[in-house]
Design a protein around this motif. Sequence first.
Motif, short mmCIF file in Angstrom:
data_model
loop_
_atom_site.label_atom_id
_atom_site.label_comp_id
_atom_site.label_asym_id
_atom_site.label_seq_id
_atom_site.Cartn_x
_atom_site.Cartn_y
_atom_site.Cartn_z
N HIS A 215 1.01 -1.33 0.08
CA HIS A 215 0.37 -0.12 -0.33
C HIS A 215 0.51 1.48 -0.07
O HIS A 215 0.59 2.30 -0.57
CB HIS A 215 -1.04 0.10 1.36
N THR A 216 2.18 1.02 0.95
CA THR A 216 2.95 2.66 0.82
C THR A 216 4.03 2.43 -0.08
O THR A 216 4.48 3.50 -0.31
CB THR A 216 3.31 3.08 2.28
N GLY A 217 4.52 1.25 -0.26
CA GLY A 217 5.70 1.22 -1.07
C GLY A 217 7.02 1.18 -0.18
O GLY A 217 7.98 1.33 -0.64
N GLU A 218 6.66 0.85 1.13
CA GLU A 218 7.64 1.12 2.38
C GLU A 218 8.52 0.47 2.19
O GLU A 218 8.29 -1.21 2.66
CB GLU A 218 7.42 1.74 3.35
N GLN A 219 9.84 0.16 2.72
CA GLN A 219 10.31 -1.63 2.62
C GLN A 219 10.54 -1.74 3.86
O GLN A 219 10.79 -1.60 4.94
CB GLN A 219 11.70 -1.14 2.22
N THR A 220 10.48 -3.22 4.47
CA THR A 220 10.17 -3.43 5.90
C THR A 220 10.69 -4.65 5.95
O THR A 220 10.81 -5.14 6.95
CB THR A 220 8.60 -4.16 5.61
N GLY A 221 11.93 -5.10 4.95
CA GLY A 221 13.06 -5.87 4.85
C GLY A 221 13.63 -6.20 4.11
O GLY A 221 13.82 -6.29 3.24
N CYS A 222 14.84 -6.97 4.50
CA CYS A 222 16.04 -7.44 3.59
C CYS A 222 16.78 -8.32 3.86
O CYS A 222 16.37 -8.17 4.95
CB CYS A 222 16.89 -5.62 3.33
N ASN A 223 16.76 -9.69 2.75
CA ASN A 223 16.98 -11.03 2.90
C ASN A 223 18.73 -10.42 2.34
O ASN A 223 18.57 -10.48 1.47
CB ASN A 223 16.12 -11.99 2.71
N LYS A 224 19.64 -10.78 3.11
CA LYS A 224 20.72 -11.21 1.78
C LYS A 224 21.39 -12.10 1.97
O LYS A 224 21.22 -13.27 3.18
CB LYS A 224 21.92 -9.89 2.65
#
Length: 307
Positions: A215-224
Amino acid sequence: MLRNGETGDWVGTFEGHKGAVWSCCLDTTALRAASGSADFSAKLWDALTGDELHSFEHKHIVRACTFSEDTHLLLTGGVEKILRIFDLNRPDAPPREVDNSPGSIRTVAWLHSDQTILSSCTEIGGVRLWDVRSGKIVQTLETNSPVTSAEVSRDGRYITTADGSTVKFWDANHFGLVKSYDMPCDVESASLEPKFGNKFVAGGEDMWIRVFDFHTGEQTGCNKGHHGPVHCLRFSPEGESYASGSEDGTIRIWQMGPASHDENDSVPGNGTTGKVKVSADDIARKIEGFHITGEGETTEKEIATDA
């Protein structure tokens, strides 16, 4: 190669292609598989035994293939710039051909209860929507760069595309642009969470997989974890995990976090369609060595692909 979607365990290998496999898929019952290859063929497989059921010859590399929703048809596309529709009830019959694609075909998909075909091209931007009955383009979804990934949501409401450094969401019925989000790098693939439709994942050149709020495009996580560009991302049917395929030769399975209380109580924004599908337990009883285990302690598993 067929693997257990929860554990990553190897189930079996489909042997028969003589070139690189560019695309593979299961039908909605998970009883048959299809693959498209650089050996100028698409093959139909028994997903339970691994037996080759039929080989559909082409005149050039097959880049994409997918089953229709009713499982009776197989759609292929590739370097020939021709969409082919094979009737799986009559596999020896000549396919129906739609031969006016403006470029080499990279992705294909069905929508509108198999009445519409979606395709994108390797060299030029845009997603083309074809009327199956007339074989003509009825709509083009305009993008600035070639579309490297196109996915129809499980409820048929949205088309998710990745082009350049942008992920876009389109209304699958009226074809308007619903949302467009700029990504931190060029993205190769994106996938919308299928159960609630409130998150999506995207990955590409920087080797990271990011989770965003729809809905907002906000990044909520990142997997490396990958050591090469990410070329493919897809959620599991219930959205509890997703798989990533990378140029580093691995497939990784990532667990999503537990649903919040609000998510559990809300009406799914991208919910189920009421279709009856074969359960994992049904398949497990038919394939020797195939088993589903309980959720483990780790949140990510790595699968090294065979050379």
